[in-house]
Scaffold this motif. Structure first.
Motif, PDB file in Angstrom:
ATOM      1  N   ASP A 146       0.801  -1.215   0.000  1.00 27.15           N
ATOM      2  CA  ASP A 146       0.000   0.000   0.000  1.00 27.15           C
ATOM      3  C   ASP A 146       0.836   1.267   0.000  1.00 27.15           C
ATOM      4  O   ASP A 146       0.393   2.313  -0.463  1.00 27.15           O
ATOM      5  N   ASP A 147       2.057   1.191   0.499  1.00 23.68           N
ATOM      6  CA  ASP A 147       2.872   2.399   0.542  1.00 23.68           C
ATOM      7  C   ASP A 147       3.551   2.720  -0.789  1.00 23.68           C
ATOM      8  O   ASP A 147       4.183   3.768  -0.924  1.00 23.68           O
ATOM      9  N   ASP A 148       3.422   1.824  -1.786  1.00 23.98           N
ATOM     10  CA  ASP A 148       3.979   2.150  -3.104  1.00 23.98           C
ATOM     11  C   ASP A 148       2.909   2.108  -4.196  1.00 23.98           C
ATOM     12  O   ASP A 148       3.197   1.877  -5.359  1.00 23.98           O
TER      13      ASP A 148
ATOM     14  N   ARG B 216      -3.644   6.821  -4.384  1.00 19.81           N
ATOM     15  CA  ARG B 216      -4.462   6.545  -3.202  1.00 19.81           C
ATOM     16  C   ARG B 216      -5.674   7.465  -3.260  1.00 19.81           C
ATOM     17  O   ARG B 216      -5.536   8.693  -3.372  1.00 19.81           O
TER      18      ARG B 216
END
Length: 418
Positions: free
Chosen positions: A13-15, A19
């Motif tokens: 989710d962090d890449d 979002r």
């Protein structure tokens, strides 16, 4: 989270490439998704549902009215909510529009893609709206072309009636699941407010009182004949004969009227374990194996796993002919004359004893190319020895056919006479 292809290796989710945050905590943005070119620019857009966001605030806040937004595609990627090209808002309290979304295509033939939105209200039940494109700005669902009441817990779209226009497949399934659950086929160009029974032109149901249908469903050409088919989950309910299991069934299109018997069943007695809870959460279709044929991909909650049933290919269809009265415990063994497109056939015998639904036994003949299928003397003696009439609650047999790729089609069971 949005990840642009090609997808290689693990992504987290962090890449993510994009979002998209909801308007409020708990609005369940992303509960439903559908990708399609909704504005006609040749690029896919994303239709995103948020069933617990408040409704059209320009009129007044509608608690949990629900909404869906069109996030437009571009050469640089999708927009977020602030750049959404359109928003479709519920206008009924707690209707939770956006529980499901579909992008079926141009249902009314005017050249513009259309969408369908599902709401799930605890008070009013299921409702499906059909909204005609083009889409721009804020739209309220009071202006929808159609409101179909009573179904939508499972939803899919495709040309199931063979008329060249998209249809909607809508399930009225509930939890806990019921044998009365059905999947209805509703023409996409329906208009006005209608209940799903009146609007439907076709439907499917479970095999009997021990089977529920349609919590998860998908539409596509699984057998390569050019017609869309309906793929649904089948759930074995409490009280079902031991050995009856959750499964995936294919109803070959085009569909018309009520059809309770699928053409192909994956796993009623083979793949998925019997469970009286919801064991299939989702079904999707695609060429997972790269062989040019449609595969069925299933998400299961009981094992938190994804299974792909490879093959697709021509449907395995057959007829079972069992003339004369139902077989008895002491009479001659039953036989079948199987004809069709299956590569092989076999007979399966199953019984359940009175003292325990778990006391189950089963036998099957070897697979044969047919057309005649019958047990040999040794196998029939085993069935007779175990099938004492005063001890057996249920004894039946059925015919199975399978394709060269291993997809199994099962006939309805035939009960033995007392």
């Amino acid at each position: 989270m949005v990840y642009y292809g090609p997808l290689i290796g693990d992504r987290y989710d962090d890449d993510a490439d994009l979002r998209v945050d909801g308007l409020d905590d708990g609005d369940h943005l992303g509960r439903s998704l559908a990708a399609a070119d909704l504005d006609g620019d040749g690029l896919d857009d994303l239709l995103v549902g948020a069933p617990e966001v408040d409704g059209y605030e320009a009129l007044s806040p509608i608690p949990d009215g629900g909404a869906a937004w069109v996030l437009s595609g571009s050469p640089t990627g999708l927009s977020d909510l602030s750049g959404a090209s359109a928003g479709l808002y519920g206008t009924e309290w707690f209707e939770r529009v956006g529980y499901g979304v579909l992008a079926p295509g141009d249902v009314d033939g005017d050249g513009h893609p259309d969408v369908a939105l599902v709401g799930r209200s605890e008070a009013e039940g299921l409702v499906t709206y059909i909204v005609h494109g083009p889409f721009s700005g804020r739209l309220i669902l009071d202006l929808a072309a159609a409101r179909i009441e009573g179904a939508g817990i499972g939803a899919a779209s495709g040309d199931l009636t063979g008329d060249g226009l998209p249809d909607l497949a809508l399930s009225d399934g509930s939890y806990p699941r019921r044998a009365e659950d059905r999947v209805y086929v509703v023409p996409g160009n329906v208009e006005g407010i209608q209940d799903v029974v009146s609007a439907a032109v076709a439907g499917v149901a479970g095999e009997d009182e021990f089977e529920a249908v349609g919590y998860a469903l998908a539409v596509g050409d699984t057998d390569g004949d050019g017609a869309d088919d309906l793929v649904v989950d089948l759930l074995g309910l409490s009280g079902a004969p031991t050995g009856r299991r959750s499964a995936i069934a294919v109803f070959s299109g085009p569909l018309a009227g009520d059809r309770a018997e699928p053409h192909v069943v994956y796993g009623r007695y083979e793949y998925f374990p019997y469970d009286s809870s919801i064991s299939v959460w989702g079904i999707t279709l695609g060429d997972a194996t790269g062989d040019g044929r449609t595969d069925v991909v299933v998400a299961q909650d009981w094992s938190q796993s994804i299974l792909a049933v490879a093959g697709g290919g021509p449907a395995c269809l057959f007829e079972r002919v069992a003339p004369g009265p139902a077989p008895t415990f002491t009479g001659a063994p039953p036989s079948a004359f199987a004809v069709g497109t299956c590569a092989q056939y076999r007979l399966v015998f199953e019984l359940v004893r009175y003292w325990s639904s778990e006391d189950w036994a089963g036998w099957s003949t070897p697979w044969t190319e047919g057309p005649s299928v019958e047990p040999d003397a040794d196998l029939w003696a085993q069935v007779v020895d175990a099938a004492w009439p005063d001890l057996v609650e249920d004894l039946h047999y059925r015919v199975e056919g399978r394709t060269a790729e291993g997809a199994i089609s099962s006939s309805p069971p035939v009960a033995f006479a007392e």
